[in-house]
Design a protein around this motif. Structure first.
Motif, PDB file in Angstrom:
ATOM      1  N   THR A 165       0.684  -1.159  -0.036  1.00  0.00           N
ATOM      2  CA  THR A 165       0.125   0.196  -0.025  1.00  0.00           C
ATOM      3  C   THR A 165       0.849   1.325   0.083  1.00  0.00           C
ATOM      4  O   THR A 165       0.623   2.088  -0.517  1.00  0.00           O
ATOM      5  CB  THR A 165      -0.859   0.002   1.160  1.00  0.00           C
ATOM      6  OG1 THR A 165      -0.187  -0.347   2.397  1.00  0.00           O
ATOM      7  CG2 THR A 165      -1.992  -1.157   0.962  1.00  0.00           C
ATOM      8  N   ASN A 166       2.083   1.221   0.674  1.00  0.00           N
ATOM      9  CA  ASN A 166       2.721   2.453   0.908  1.00  0.00           C
ATOM     10  C   ASN A 166       3.345   2.679  -0.681  1.00  0.00           C
ATOM     11  O   ASN A 166       3.500   3.915  -1.127  1.00  0.00           O
ATOM     12  CB  ASN A 166       4.020   2.273   1.469  1.00  0.00           C
ATOM     13  CG  ASN A 166       3.607   2.327   3.152  1.00  0.00           C
ATOM     14  OD1 ASN A 166       2.383   2.756   3.519  1.00  0.00           O
ATOM     15  ND2 ASN A 166       4.305   1.912   3.951  1.00  0.00           N
ATOM     16  N   LEU A 168       1.994   1.908  -3.674  1.00  0.00           N
ATOM     17  CA  LEU A 168       1.006   2.391  -4.452  1.00  0.00           C
ATOM     18  C   LEU A 168       0.791   3.859  -4.030  1.00  0.00           C
ATOM     19  O   LEU A 168       0.479   4.534  -4.880  1.00  0.00           O
ATOM     20  CB  LEU A 168      -0.405   1.743  -4.188  1.00  0.00           C
ATOM     21  CG  LEU A 168      -0.593   0.471  -4.996  1.00  0.00           C
ATOM     22  CD1 LEU A 168       0.262  -0.808  -5.142  1.00  0.00           C
ATOM     23  CD2 LEU A 168      -2.127  -0.074  -4.912  1.00  0.00           C
ATOM     24  N   ARG A 169       0.778   4.475  -2.934  1.00  0.00           N
ATOM     25  CA  ARG A 169       0.370   5.711  -2.575  1.00  0.00           C
ATOM     26  C   ARG A 169       1.441   6.588  -2.713  1.00  0.00           C
ATOM     27  O   ARG A 169       1.272   7.824  -3.385  1.00  0.00           O
ATOM     28  CB  ARG A 169       0.198   5.737  -1.053  1.00  0.00           C
ATOM     29  CG  ARG A 169      -1.257   5.138  -0.535  1.00  0.00           C
ATOM     30  CD  ARG A 169      -1.510   5.154   0.694  1.00  0.00           C
ATOM     31  NE  ARG A 169      -3.187   4.482   1.349  1.00  0.00           N
ATOM     32  CZ  ARG A 169      -3.235   3.605   2.142  1.00  0.00           C
ATOM     33  NH1 ARG A 169      -1.961   3.076   2.730  1.00  0.00           N
ATOM     34  NH2 ARG A 169      -4.007   3.169   2.356  1.00  0.00           N
ATOM     35  N   GLU A 170       2.639   6.133  -2.438  1.00  0.00           N
ATOM     36  CA  GLU A 170       3.955   7.088  -2.447  1.00  0.00           C
ATOM     37  C   GLU A 170       4.531   7.143  -3.895  1.00  0.00           C
ATOM     38  O   GLU A 170       5.055   8.196  -4.222  1.00  0.00           O
ATOM     39  CB  GLU A 170       5.146   6.635  -1.497  1.00  0.00           C
ATOM     40  CG  GLU A 170       4.591   6.658   0.050  1.00  0.00           C
ATOM     41  CD  GLU A 170       3.980   8.113   0.395  1.00  0.00           C
ATOM     42  OE1 GLU A 170       4.612   9.206   0.050  1.00  0.00           O
ATOM     43  OE2 GLU A 170       3.138   8.076   1.320  1.00  0.00           O
ATOM     44  N   TYR A 173       0.587   6.915  -6.408  1.00  0.00           N
ATOM     45  CA  TYR A 173      -0.502   7.771  -6.071  1.00  0.00           C
ATOM     46  C   TYR A 173      -1.822   7.117  -6.433  1.00  0.00           C
ATOM     47  O   TYR A 173      -2.620   7.714  -7.071  1.00  0.00           O
ATOM     48  CB  TYR A 173      -0.198   9.030  -7.086  1.00  0.00           C
ATOM     49  CG  TYR A 173       1.110   9.725  -6.859  1.00  0.00           C
ATOM     50  CD1 TYR A 173       1.389  10.417  -5.776  1.00  0.00           C
ATOM     51  CD2 TYR A 173       1.865   9.856  -7.970  1.00  0.00           C
ATOM     52  CE1 TYR A 173       2.591  10.815  -5.382  1.00  0.00           C
ATOM     53  CE2 TYR A 173       3.230  10.083  -7.792  1.00  0.00           C
ATOM     54  CZ  TYR A 173       3.527  10.993  -6.652  1.00  0.00           C
ATOM     55  OH  TYR A 173       4.722  11.422  -6.628  1.00  0.00           O
ATOM     56  N   PHE A 175      -4.772   4.757  -4.489  1.00  0.00           N
ATOM     57  CA  PHE A 175      -5.313   4.550  -3.048  1.00  0.00           C
ATOM     58  C   PHE A 175      -6.344   3.556  -3.118  1.00  0.00           C
ATOM     59  O   PHE A 175      -7.571   3.486  -3.702  1.00  0.00           O
ATOM     60  CB  PHE A 175      -5.844   5.868  -2.523  1.00  0.00           C
ATOM     61  CG  PHE A 175      -4.783   7.075  -2.746  1.00  0.00           C
ATOM     62  CD1 PHE A 175      -4.135   7.383  -1.442  1.00  0.00           C
ATOM     63  CD2 PHE A 175      -4.696   7.820  -3.666  1.00  0.00           C
ATOM     64  CE1 PHE A 175      -3.075   8.262  -1.553  1.00  0.00           C
ATOM     65  CE2 PHE A 175      -3.886   9.020  -3.718  1.00  0.00           C
ATOM     66  CZ  PHE A 175      -2.797   9.228  -2.583  1.00  0.00           C
ATOM     67  N   ASN A 177      -8.122   2.244  -0.911  1.00  0.00           N
ATOM     68  CA  ASN A 177      -9.148   2.437  -0.026  1.00  0.00           C
ATOM     69  C   ASN A 177     -10.288   3.170  -0.652  1.00  0.00           C
ATOM     70  O   ASN A 177     -11.461   3.459  -0.372  1.00  0.00           O
ATOM     71  CB  ASN A 177      -9.107   3.094   1.384  1.00  0.00           C
ATOM     72  CG  ASN A 177      -8.216   4.519   1.055  1.00  0.00           C
ATOM     73  OD1 ASN A 177      -7.379   4.616   0.147  1.00  0.00           O
ATOM     74  ND2 ASN A 177      -8.722   5.293   1.893  1.00  0.00           N
ATOM     75  N   GLU A 178     -10.118   3.751  -2.193  1.00  0.00           N
ATOM     76  CA  GLU A 178     -11.184   4.690  -2.753  1.00  0.00           C
ATOM     77  C   GLU A 178     -11.922   3.761  -3.760  1.00  0.00           C
ATOM     78  O   GLU A 178     -11.354   2.905  -4.203  1.00  0.00           O
ATOM     79  CB  GLU A 178     -10.471   5.716  -3.677  1.00  0.00           C
ATOM     80  CG  GLU A 178      -9.659   6.817  -2.540  1.00  0.00           C
ATOM     81  CD  GLU A 178      -8.973   7.834  -3.431  1.00  0.00           C
ATOM     82  OE1 GLU A 178      -8.990   7.685  -4.493  1.00  0.00           O
ATOM     83  OE2 GLU A 178      -8.590   8.885  -2.573  1.00  0.00           O
TER      84      GLU A 178
END
Length: 210
Positions: A165-166, A168-170, A173, A175, A177-178
Motif C-alpha cells: 500500500t505504501n 501504491l500511495r507514495e 499515487y 489509493f 481504499n477509494e
C-alpha cells in the motif's frame, strides 16, 4: 466491561499492526488505543498472538465465503464464475484494506498460525480455483495453462495492492481504499481474464472443430 470492547480491541489492533507491525505493537499500545485495560484483552484473546489469530481467522472465514458464493454459479460458465469470484474478493479486500494488509504482511512470516492457515483456508481456495480453471479448460472457455502458475498470477493481482500500500500511495499515487480504485482495478483484472485466459471467438470455434 463495555459491550463493544471486543470490537474496539480488534479495530485498535488492526490499526497498530498495520502501522507498526505485529512485533512492534504491544498489548499496552492496543489497550490504550482501544480505551480498555490489558485484562480485558486477556479476557477475550489471552495474549497478543491470540488476537492476531483472531484477525487471521476472521479475515479468511469471510474470504472463503466470498469464494463459495461465486463458485455457486459455476454451472453458468467458468469465465463468469471467475469474474464473480474476483469481484467478490476485490470488494471484500477494499472494504477491509487495513486488515488485508496486516494479514498478507504477517502471512509472509513462517509461523505456526500461518502453517495452520495454509493447511485449511489456503487449500480450500486452491480447490475452488483449480475447479474453475479445470471447468474452463473442459468447456473450452480458457486456453490450456498450468493451473499452479495461473493461481500464482491471479493471487498476485489480487494481493499486490494490499501488500504494498505504501508503494501504491507514495510512488503510483493510487489509493486502494477509494471506490474509484476498485472499479478501475476490477476492469484491469477482467482484462487479464479476457486476454490471457480466454479464447477469442475464432480460437474457440477452431478448438470446438478439433
Amino acid at each position: 466491561m463495555k459491550k463493544n470492547s471486543k470490537e474496539a480491541i480488534v479495530t485498535a489492533a488492526i490499526s497498530l499492526f498495520n502501522t507498526n507491525g505485529f512485533s512492534g505493537t504491544s498489548i499496552r499500545d492496543i489497550a490504550e488505543l482501544a480505551k480498555v485495560n490489558t485484562a480485558t484483552i486477556a479476557y477475550y484473546f489471552e495474549h497478543k498472538l491470540g488476537l492476531l489469530e483472531y484477525c487471521f481467522t476472521y479475515f479468511f472465514e469471510q474470504y472463503i465465503n466470498k469464494i463459495e458464493e461465486a463458485y455457486a454459479s459455476i454451472d453458468h460458465g467458468a469465465k463468469g464464475c471467475l469474474k464473480r469470484l474476483v469481484a467478490n474478493l476485490l470488494h471484500y479486500q477494499c472494504e477491509n484494506n487495513h486488515l488485508a494488509s496486516v494479514v498478507y504482511r504477517e502471512m509472509s512470516v513462517d509461523s505456526q498460525i500461518v502453517r495452520e492457515i495454509m493447511s485449511t483456508y489456503s487449500l480450500k481456495e486452491k480447490y475452488y480455483l483449480q475447479k474453475i480453471f479445470e471447468k474452463g479448460f473442459e468447456w473450452n472457455e480458457f486456453r490450456p495453462h498450468s493451473i499452479p502458475y495461473l493461481i500464482i498470477q491471479l493471487k498476485g493481482l489480487l494481493m499486490m495492492p494490499f501488500m504494498n500500500t505504501n508503494y501504491l500511495r507514495e510512488v503510483l499515487y493510487i489509493f486502494p481504499n477509494e471506490p474509484f480504485f476498485e472499479q478501475k482495478y476490477l476492469k484491469e483484472i477482467n482484462f487479464w481474464i479476457d486476454k490471457t485466459l480466454s479464447f477469442e471467438i475464432r480460437e474457440k470455434k477452431e478448438a470446438f472443430i478439433k
